[in-house]
Scaffold this active site. Structure first.
Site, PDB file in Angstrom:
ATOM      1  N   HIS A   1      63.335  14.542  81.383  1.00 18.11           N
ATOM      2  CA  HIS A   1      62.049  13.903  81.635  1.00 18.11           C
ATOM      3  C   HIS A   1      61.515  14.313  83.010  1.00 18.11           C
ATOM      4  CE1 HIS A   1      59.123  10.830  80.650  1.00 18.11           C
ATOM      5  NE2 HIS A   1      59.144  10.483  81.929  1.00 18.11           N
TER       6      HIS A   1
ATOM      7  N   ASP B   1      42.915   7.472  63.358  1.00 20.99           N
ATOM      8  CA  ASP B   1      42.792   6.236  64.118  1.00 20.99           C
ATOM      9  C   ASP B   1      44.184   5.766  64.549  1.00 20.99           C
ATOM     10  OD1 ASP B   1      42.525   3.599  64.912  1.00 20.99           O
ATOM     11  OD2 ASP B   1      41.069   3.092  63.368  1.00 20.99           O
TER      12      ASP B   1
END
Ligand code: MEV
Length: 438
Positions: A393, A296
Site C-alpha cells: 500500500h 450507479d
C-alpha cells in the site's frame, strides 16, 4: 451569516463561480483558478459534462486505468477501473496474474430479477382488497404496455405483481411488490415509470370498485419506487486450484497459506467489525468498474451491503474452503447494472470502457464486476496474512507523498529507487527528501 441565494441554477457558470468566490472563497482566490483549470478545452465535451447535472462548476477527475490479464470463463479481459486509491489497480492486476495460470476466474449470473414497489395505505376489509387486486392485476399489466413494448422486444418486461400485506409492521400498510426483467439496462427509469402508472391505474380503478365502501375507494398511494435491494439479481464468481498450486514467490508453504486465508475469511464471516473492512476491500474493485462503466455505484453499494446483512447480522460477502485438497474461494452478490441507457451512451470514457470490455451484455458486465471484487479481496487477504497490507500500500502511496512534498522529477526518480529497498512511511519519505535537498 451569508444571505441565501435565489435563482442560482439560472446563473451562467461564470456567474456561479463569481458568486461562490465572493461568498465563500474570499480567503482562497486561487480556488477559482483551479475550478477553471479543470474545464475541458473541447467545448462540446465540457458542455456534455455540464449537462449531466445541475450547477456544474467544473469537472472532477478520477484516474481511469486498467487491470489486465483477467481470465474469466476462459476469455481474457483488461478491466477498466476508475479509482483514486493508489493500490487498488495494482492489487487487482496482481490477483489477475496469479489466477491466470491457475485456471482463471469462473463467473455465472444466477438470476436477473429487479424489484419495485408501490407503497400504499388501505384501512378497509382485507378480503375485498384481495378480490380487487386480482381483478385489477391484468389491467395494471396491460396499462403499461406502451412503456413495456420495447423492453418486451428485447426479452424483458413486467414479470409479476404481488399484493403484500405489511399491516403487522404498520397499520394499513400494503404494497404492490413488482418484479421486472430489464435485460441490458439497469432499468431504474423503466421500473419507476411502470410503478407510477400502476399506482395511477390502481387508484382510478379503486375509485369505481363496486364492492368497496366510500372510504375503501380511496387507498392512499404514498410512493412508487424501485428497490435497490435485488437479492434475485445475483452473480457468482469463483476461483479454485489444488492447494499446492497456491505456492508462489510470496507463499512458500501453500498449506499454511490456505489455512491462514480460510481463517481470515472465517473471521470476516463471524465478526462484523472485520466484515465491514473485508467487504470494503471487495467494493474497491466493484465500485471502480461500476464507475468506469457509467453505472450507479450508490445503488450497487446499498444493494450489496443490504445483502451482506440479509440473514440478520452483517457478514463477509466472500467464502472459502479446502475440500479434497482443492482450495476454493467464491462470492455471490446482487448487482443491478446496465450496458445500455443512462450514462453508457453519453459519457465518452464510459463508451471506451465498454469497448475495452468487448461491449458486454449487462449479465456479462455483472460477471466482470464480481470477478474484480473477488480478485480485490483475494489480493487484500493474501497481503494481510503474509506481508501485511502496508508494504504494498505504502509503495503505491509513495508517489502521493512525493507529490504532496512537491518533489521534482529527479527527486522522485531517486527516491523511488531508494524505497525499493526501504520501508515507506510518511516520515521516512520526508526525511529522505530533506536529505536529498541538503
Ligand atoms: C483498503 O482500501 C482495503 C482493505 O482494508 C481491505 C481488507 O482489509 O480486506 C485492505
Amino acid at each position: 451569516m451569508n444571505a441565501p441565494v435565489s435563482g442560482f441554477s439560472k446563473l451562467t457558470k461564470d456567474q456561479k463561480i463569481s458568486w461562490l468566490s465572493k461568498t465563500f472563497l474570499k480567503d482562497s482566490p486561487l480556488s477559482e483558478d483551479v475550478l477553471r483549470q479543470y474545464w475541458n478545452a473541447d467545448l462540446r465535451l465540457q458542455q456534455l459534462h455540464e449537462e449531466f447535472t445541475e450547477n456544474t462548476l467544473s469537472n472532477f477527475y478520477l484516474p481511469f486505468g486498467i487491470a489486465p490479464n483477467f481470465k474469466i470463463n476462459g476469455e481474457l479481459f483488461a478491466i477498466p477501473m476508475a479509482i483514486e486509491e493508489s493500490s487498488v489497480i495494482a492489487a487487482a492486476s496482481k490477483a489477475a496474474k496469479f489466477w491466470i495460470s491457475r485456471g482463471g476466474f469462473k463467473a455465472e449470473v444466477l438470476n436477473t430479477v429487479k424489484v419495485g414497489q408501490v407503497h400504499f395505505i388501505y384501512s378497509g376489509h382485507r378480503g375485498k382488497l384481495e378480490r380487487f387486486f386480482n381483478l385489477v392485476k391484468p389491467l395494471l399489466k396491460s396499462g403499461v404496455s406502451y412503456i413495456t413494448k420495447n423492453m418486451e422486444k428485447r426479452g424483458g418486461g413486467v414479470l409479476d405483481i404481488e399484493l403484500r400485506d405489511k399491516t403487522e409492521l404498520m397499520p394499513g400498510y400494503f404494497q404492490l411488490h413488482c418484479k421486472f426483467e430489464t435485460v441490458d439496462s439497469m432499468g431504474a427509469n423503466f421500473i419507476n415509470s411502470c410503478l407510477e402508472k400502476f399506482a395511477d391505474i390502481f387508484k382510478k380503478e379503486a375509485a369505481k370498485y363496486a364492492e368497496f365502501s366510500a372510504e375503501e375507494r380511496q387507498p392512499e398511494i404514498l410512493m412508487s419506487i424501485l428497490s435497490n435491494f435485488v437479492p434475485e439479481c445475483i452473480v457468482r464468481a469463483e476461483v479454485s486450484c489444488p492447494v499446492e498450486d497456491l505456492a508462489d514467490e510470496h507463499t512458500t508453504d501453500p498449506t499454511v497459506f490456505a489455512d491462514k486465508f480460510l481463517t481470515a475469511v472465517r473471521i470476516a464471516e463471524i465478526e462484523p467489525y472485520r466484515a465491514v473492512t473485508h467487504n470494503k476491500g471487495i467494493m474497491n474493485g466493484i465500485d471502480a468498474v461500476v464507475l468506469a462503466t457509467g453505472n450507479d455505484f450508490r445503488a450497487v453499494e446499498a444493494g450489496i451491503h443490504a445483502y451482506a446483512s440479509k440473514d440478520g447480522s452483517y457478514t463477509s460477502l466472500t467464502h472459502a474452503e479446502v475440500k479434497d485438497g482443492i482450495f476454493r474461494f467464491w462470492m455471490e452478490i446482487p448487482l443491478a447494472v446496465g450496458t445500455v441507457g443512462g450514462l453508457t451512451n453519453l459519457h465518452p470514457l464510459v463508451k471506451v470502457a465498454l469497448e475495452i470490455l468487448q461491449k458486454p451484455s449487462a449479465a456479462q458486465l455483472m460477471e466482470i464486476i464480481a470477478v474484480a471484487g473477488l480478485a480485490q479481496n483475494f489480493a487484500a487477504i493474501r497481503s494481510l496474512v503474509t506481508t501485511g497490507i502496508q508494504q504494498g500500500h505504502m509503495k503505491m502511496h509513495l508517489m502521493n507523498i512525493l507529490n504532496q512534498q512537491n518533489a521534482t522529477k529527479g527527486e522522485k526518480k531517486e527516491l523511488i529507487e531508494y524505497f525499493k529497498q526501504n520501508t515507506v512511511t510518511h516520515s521516512s519519505v520526508v526525511e529522505q527528501l530533506e536529505k536529498l535537498r541538503q
